[in-house]
Design a protein around this motif. Structure first.
Motif, PDB file in Angstrom:
ATOM      1  N   ALA A   8       0.826  -1.207   0.000  1.00  0.00           N
ATOM      2  CA  ALA A   8       0.000   0.000   0.000  1.00  0.00           C
ATOM      3  C   ALA A   8       0.859   1.256   0.000  1.00  0.00           C
ATOM      4  CB  ALA A   8      -0.925  -0.017   1.213  1.00  0.00           C
ATOM      5  N   LEU A  11       2.493   1.730  -3.497  1.00  0.00           N
ATOM      6  CA  LEU A  11       1.562   2.228  -4.511  1.00  0.00           C
ATOM      7  C   LEU A  11       1.276   3.711  -4.313  1.00  0.00           C
ATOM      8  CD1 LEU A  11      -0.988  -0.745  -4.663  1.00  0.00           C
ATOM      9  CD2 LEU A  11       0.841  -0.209  -6.291  1.00  0.00           C
ATOM     10  N   ARG A  12       1.037   4.114  -3.071  1.00  0.00           N
ATOM     11  CA  ARG A  12       0.743   5.519  -2.802  1.00  0.00           C
ATOM     12  C   ARG A  12       1.930   6.415  -3.174  1.00  0.00           C
ATOM     13  NH1 ARG A  12      -1.595   3.353   2.049  1.00  0.00           N
ATOM     14  NH2 ARG A  12       0.227   4.049   3.262  1.00  0.00           N
ATOM     15  N   ARG A  15       2.216   6.610  -7.032  1.00  0.00           N
ATOM     16  CA  ARG A  15       1.106   7.377  -7.610  1.00  0.00           C
ATOM     17  C   ARG A  15       1.359   8.870  -7.437  1.00  0.00           C
ATOM     18  NH1 ARG A  15      -3.576   9.257  -5.265  1.00  0.00           N
ATOM     19  NH2 ARG A  15      -3.349   7.919  -3.406  1.00  0.00           N
ATOM     20  N   ARG A  38      -6.563   8.240  -7.512  1.00  0.00           N
ATOM     21  CA  ARG A  38      -6.735   6.791  -7.481  1.00  0.00           C
ATOM     22  C   ARG A  38      -7.562   6.298  -8.648  1.00  0.00           C
ATOM     23  NH1 ARG A  38      -8.149   6.391  -1.013  1.00  0.00           N
ATOM     24  NH2 ARG A  38      -5.987   6.222  -0.242  1.00  0.00           N
ATOM     25  N   TYR A  52      -8.779  -0.873  -6.530  1.00  0.00           N
ATOM     26  CA  TYR A  52      -7.496  -0.202  -6.348  1.00  0.00           C
ATOM     27  C   TYR A  52      -7.424   0.492  -4.991  1.00  0.00           C
ATOM     28  CZ  TYR A  52      -3.402   2.656  -6.918  1.00  0.00           C
ATOM     29  OH  TYR A  52      -2.167   3.234  -6.710  1.00  0.00           O
ATOM     30  N   GLU A  56      -4.571   0.130  -1.915  1.00  0.00           N
ATOM     31  CA  GLU A  56      -3.836   1.215  -1.250  1.00  0.00           C
ATOM     32  C   GLU A  56      -4.161   1.300   0.241  1.00  0.00           C
ATOM     33  OE1 GLU A  56      -3.649   5.096  -2.725  1.00  0.00           O
ATOM     34  OE2 GLU A  56      -2.600   4.556  -4.580  1.00  0.00           O
TER      35      GLU A  56
END
Length: 302
Positions: A8, A11-12, A15, A38, A52, A56
């Motif tokens: 998580a 991914l954050r 992004r 997101r 998704y 996250e």
């Protein structure tokens, strides 16, 4: 084992690094936080926004390999980052495309400025680049078809009664080469070039087939080498194997002991190749030798 919390966070963080324009999305006003939204990542990956979001938030089911691959593409992850993504999600990373045959300009500069023999091979043992110091040992490959610049083919094309096969050191070197090739084969399952090479040798070389059937795996490392060169005499040196980053290429470098007779021979070769139109110290490795390796080449496998 998967680590949902780390996944998580990963991914954050990635992004937040991307801007809409980088992934082909239009800018839609000022954003409260940097990076993609997101829903934009979900759209790019072809998955639902709720799915998704749960990724996250370290919730929901474990993502499949297909979802991880799609999210990796959406976030424009590098090869190393994609591998990390798969591993923290509890999956084996996908195999890379296959042996890289492109030699970078910086590696070529390094080769040309070395005062010792050196050459670059790919994962299939195709010789991709070499310096002039290496010609007495591998021949002048500039006039050899690319398909015939393969060290494994040279080795296992030798007839059964060839001298190297009667020498334990040569046989052990061949075995370790086959073991290294098997390790590469496992890293690139289904790669056409590797599959074609192994299939060819299984059908043309009894020795290769026997060694391949042994199922030995061993990554190639440096070793000490003693050879009787037909023109340069007895030589002894360390054969260092240097891995080139971001590829499966390896640079093979011949390193003599300082002050040794071999170091003196290498110094004379360096002086010869540096002189304009200087004489060759190795008549057996002259240009135009053809696709078959010269006697000098064969000794390089002992």
């Amino acid at each position: 084992m998967s680590d949902r919390t780390e996944l998580a966070k990963f991914l954050r963080a990635h992004r937040a690094k991307l801007h809409p324009a980088e992934v082909g999305l239009p800018e839609t006003g000022q954003r409260r936080t940097p990076g993609l939204r997101r829903q934009e990542v979900a759209q790019l990956a072809g998955i639902s926004v709720d799915y998704y979001i749960r990724m996250e938030q370290a919730r929901g089911a474990k993502p499949s390999r297909q979802v991880l691959a799609a999210v990796g593409r959406a976030l424009m992850l590098s090869t190393d980052e994609r591998e990390y993504l798969f591993r923290i999600a509890g999956e084996n990373p996908p195999a890379v495309a296959g042996p890289n045959r492109t030699v970078s300009p910086s590696v070529r500069v390094l080769l040309d400025n070395m005062a010792v023999p050196a050459y670059v091979v790919d994962a299939c043992y195709d010789i991709l680049a070499w310096n002039r110091m290496a010609v007495p040992f591998i021949g002048d490959l500039a006039r050899v078809p690319e398909a015939d610049r393969n060290m494994v083919r040279w080795m296992f094309r030798l007839p059964d009664d060839a001298e190297p096969w009667s020498e334990p050191a040569s046989v052990n070197f061949a075995r370790s080469t086959v073991a290294d090739l098997r390790a590469v084969y496992a890293r690139h399952p289904g790669n056409p070039a590797l599959a074609a090479l192994v299939t060819e040798l299984l059908g043309t070389s009894r020795r290769f087939a026997q060694m391949w059937a042994d199922q030995c795996v061993e990554v190639r490392r440096g070793h000490h080498k003693r050879i009787q060169h037909p023109d340069l005499g007895a030589l002894a040196f360390d054969c260092q194997v240097l891995t080139i980053s971001d590829s499966e290429q390896r640079m093979i470098v011949y390193c003599p002991e300082p002050g040794s007779p071999t170091a003196g021979v290498f110094a004379r070769i360096a002086a010869s190749v540096a002189a304009p139109h200087g004489p060759s110290l190795c008549p057996n490795a002259t240009p135009g030798a053809g696709p078959a390796p010269s006697a000098a080449v064969v000794t390089d496998f002992t």
